[in-house]
Design an enzyme around this catalytic site. Sequence first.
Site, PDB file in Angstrom:
ATOM      1  N   HIS A  17      16.196   0.069  22.541  1.00 25.23           N
ATOM      2  CA  HIS A  17      15.465   0.933  21.624  1.00 25.23           C
ATOM      3  C   HIS A  17      15.528   2.359  22.153  1.00 25.23           C
ATOM      4  CE1 HIS A  17      12.262   2.526  19.097  1.00 25.23           C
ATOM      5  NE2 HIS A  17      12.482   1.486  18.334  1.00 25.23           N
ATOM      6  N   ASP A  63      13.310  -6.555  15.985  1.00 26.12           N
ATOM      7  CA  ASP A  63      14.224  -7.348  15.160  1.00 26.12           C
ATOM      8  C   ASP A  63      14.678  -8.645  15.816  1.00 26.12           C
ATOM      9  OD1 ASP A  63      14.298  -5.534  13.003  1.00 26.12           O
ATOM     10  OD2 ASP A  63      15.662  -4.248  14.132  1.00 26.12           O
TER      11      ASP A  63
HETATM   12  N1  CMC Z   1      23.554  -4.306  24.018  1.00 19.01           N
HETATM   13  C1  CMC Z   1      24.321  -3.851  25.028  1.00 19.01           C
HETATM   14  N2  CMC Z   1      24.251  -2.588  25.501  1.00 19.01           N
HETATM   15  C2  CMC Z   1      23.385  -1.753  24.932  1.00 19.01           C
HETATM   16  C3  CMC Z   1      22.553  -2.161  23.875  1.00 19.01           C
HETATM   17  C4  CMC Z   1      22.663  -3.499  23.414  1.00 19.01           C
HETATM   18  N3  CMC Z   1      21.896  -3.928  22.411  1.00 19.01           N
HETATM   19  N4  CMC Z   1      21.785  -1.131  23.479  1.00 19.01           N
HETATM   20  C5  CMC Z   1      22.125  -0.096  24.272  1.00 19.01           C
HETATM   21  N5  CMC Z   1      23.078  -0.472  25.149  1.00 19.01           N
HETATM   22  C6  CMC Z   1      23.679   0.358  26.197  1.00 19.01           C
HETATM   23  C7  CMC Z   1      24.679   1.344  25.598  1.00 19.01           C
HETATM   24  O1  CMC Z   1      25.991   0.813  25.594  1.00 19.01           O
HETATM   25  C8  CMC Z   1      24.527   2.525  26.525  1.00 19.01           C
HETATM   26  O2  CMC Z   1      25.245   2.252  27.703  1.00 19.01           O
HETATM   27  P1  CMC Z   1      25.968   3.477  28.506  1.00 19.01           P
HETATM   28  O3  CMC Z   1      24.836   4.363  28.954  1.00 19.01           O
HETATM   29  O4  CMC Z   1      26.664   2.782  29.632  1.00 19.01           O
HETATM   30  O5  CMC Z   1      26.887   4.144  27.529  1.00 19.01           O
HETATM   31  C9  CMC Z   1      23.039   2.522  26.899  1.00 19.01           C
HETATM   32  O6  CMC Z   1      22.619   1.146  26.758  1.00 19.01           O
HETATM   33  C10 CMC Z   1      22.176   3.412  26.011  1.00 19.01           C
HETATM   34  O7  CMC Z   1      22.442   3.059  24.660  1.00 19.01           O
HETATM   35  P2  CMC Z   1      22.485   4.112  23.477  1.00 19.01           P
HETATM   36  O8  CMC Z   1      23.263   3.534  22.357  1.00 19.01           O
HETATM   37  O9  CMC Z   1      22.911   5.449  24.003  1.00 19.01           O
HETATM   38  O10 CMC Z   1      20.942   4.179  23.119  1.00 19.01           O
HETATM   39  P3  CMC Z   1      20.344   4.734  21.794  1.00 19.01           P
HETATM   40  O11 CMC Z   1      18.952   5.116  22.117  1.00 19.01           O
HETATM   41  O12 CMC Z   1      21.227   5.776  21.197  1.00 19.01           O
HETATM   42  O13 CMC Z   1      20.382   3.484  20.790  1.00 19.01           O
HETATM   43  C11 CMC Z   1      19.816   1.419  19.750  1.00 19.01           C
HETATM   44  C12 CMC Z   1      19.299   2.640  20.553  1.00 19.01           C
HETATM   45  C13 CMC Z   1      18.599   0.643  19.232  1.00 19.01           C
HETATM   46  C14 CMC Z   1      20.612   1.927  18.543  1.00 19.01           C
HETATM   47  C15 CMC Z   1      20.690   0.543  20.668  1.00 19.01           C
HETATM   48  O14 CMC Z   1      19.916   0.045  21.729  1.00 19.01           O
HETATM   49  C16 CMC Z   1      21.355  -0.607  19.909  1.00 19.01           C
HETATM   50  O15 CMC Z   1      22.440  -0.416  19.344  1.00 19.01           O
HETATM   51  N6  CMC Z   1      20.704  -1.809  19.875  1.00 19.01           N
HETATM   52  C17 CMC Z   1      21.213  -2.916  19.060  1.00 19.01           C
HETATM   53  C18 CMC Z   1      20.821  -2.693  17.604  1.00 19.01           C
HETATM   54  C19 CMC Z   1      19.353  -2.946  17.366  1.00 19.01           C
HETATM   55  O16 CMC Z   1      18.801  -3.953  17.803  1.00 19.01           O
HETATM   56  N7  CMC Z   1      18.719  -2.044  16.602  1.00 19.01           N
HETATM   57  C20 CMC Z   1      17.307  -2.189  16.210  1.00 19.01           C
HETATM   58  C21 CMC Z   1      16.434  -1.156  16.832  1.00 19.01           C
HETATM   59  S1  CMC Z   1      14.684  -1.545  16.725  1.00 19.01           S
HETATM   60  C22 CMC Z   1      14.325  -1.522  15.015  1.00 19.01           C
HETATM   61  C23 CMC Z   1      14.350  -0.160  14.453  1.00 19.01           C
HETATM   62  O17 CMC Z   1      13.421   0.606  14.686  1.00 19.01           O
HETATM   63  O18 CMC Z   1      15.301   0.131  13.723  1.00 19.01           O
END
Ligand code: CMC
Length: 430
Positions: free
Chosen positions: A306, A363
């Site tokens: 998140h 989720d």
């Molecule tokens: N599985 C594996 N690695 C992950 C995941 C995951 N679910 N989420 C983040 N990471 C890694 C990502 O690869 C990155 O690694 P690095 O620093 O080595 O490049 C690091 O963690 C930070 O991730 P980010 O994508 O830069 O973080 P963000 O804050 O931009 O994205 C997120 C947040 C929710 C989009 C992301 O965690 C994700 O894609 N999660 C899976 C989708 C998901 O479950 N979304 C629902 C969110 S909660 C409901 C809502 O409010 O919508």
Amino acid sequence: MVKKAQLTYDDKSLDLPLITGSENEQAIDISKLRSSTGLITMDNGFGNTGACSSSITFLDGEKGILRYRGYNIQDLCEHASFMEVSFLLLYGELPSVKQLEQFSHDITKHTMLHESLRKLYDAYPRDAHPMALMSAIACSLSTFYQDSSDPLNPDHIKVTIFRMLAKIPTIAAYAFKKSIGQPMIYPNNSLSYCANFLNMMFSVPAEPYEVDPDIEKALDQLFILHADHEQNCSTSTVRMVGSSHANLFAAISAGICALWGPLHGGANQEVLQMLKHIHEDGNDVKKYIDKAKDKTSNFRLMGFGHRVYKNFDPRAQIIKKTCDRVLSKLNINDPLLDIAHQLEEAALKDPYFIEKKLYPNVDFYSGIIYKAIGFPVEMFTVLFAIGRLPGWIAQWKEMMESKETRIGRPRQIYTGPNERKFLPMHKRQA
Ligand code: CMC
């Protein structure tokens, strides 16, 4: 003493005021930065950018706190109904008995859709995703209420809020009925908000249907958990569209589209599909944990991570308990729940997930509950949208009422070609 930050660049220095919130979070006010210096700030994904002040929702991602108007999410889930929480988000205080009765009444009398709007569903293919229908029909509502959807007129705003809250469950249930070829069920105003929705979803004209009060309660609680989450992607979209003074129907329709994406609300559908896939692939949880860590793969553990929560997502903790309760009540033994438990356990022990502070989010378990109740996966994000609706509207209302609101219009740093001479067609290379 007025707090300020100081910015120094080249040989100039600038004082920037600090803004402090009621929970002592702080922001540097850069609103005069460009006019004083010509500089703008860059913040991809807005991870450090505050776009507004808001008194609706507080969340502390480090401590795992979520409060609506000061009330803890745990307390609201335990003691309040979704209607009470909707009132709280919209108007700032918990309603009295009389206020709640009036509010529920005002919403209930708008639950039906115009018959012409009902016919609109026939124009779409049977397998249309319900989020597409929901967004299209929500926007189409504006064409039926052209004389009462001025976003600057308080009377119009009042009735539009009731219409929006009342009609979205009907819109959603009709989309489902259309997809399975069953007759659409008209709303029943003698039922509660959630019971009416369940009835429109699962009853058929041919036989009686009784709403299970435990399922009604579980759904009500899930809606409360989704009801607001401050400036997330879809809420920011609603605010952005609304800032141009587009009507509320249009702003909500845009919010629904933003929520649809798999990185946002669409993740609940993705989680279930991922769990199913792991199950069909022999339940090898480790393989998928490794894949999620592998930088050469695009695979992410859906329902994990998140932007704001870096400790635990308090919503996920409540949902996990509801999930156990619903499955045991319905006497369902879902192998996908075992896989979810195993994934969570493995991820919470894994240095990759620990270092990156990736925890199950809202989720991760919600889809297992929805599936147990009988919702098809395509409806999962629709359920998120119904829950999030009062939050979107409250945020839109707050924005429209604020004297500080200006049209949302970010800047950019241009990285394209510098000015060049127009090249006639015959002189261009293949
Ligand atoms: N599985 C594996 N690695 C992950 C995941 C995951 N679910 N989420 C983040 N990471 C890694 C990502 O690869 C990155 O690694 P690095 O620093 O080595 O490049 C690091 O963690 C930070 O991730 P980010 O994508 O830069 O973080 P963000 O804050 O931009 O994205 C997120 C947040 C929710 C989009 C992301 O965690 C994700 O894609 N999660 C899976 C989708 C998901 O479950 N979304 C629902 C969110 S909660 C409901 C809502 O409010 O919508």
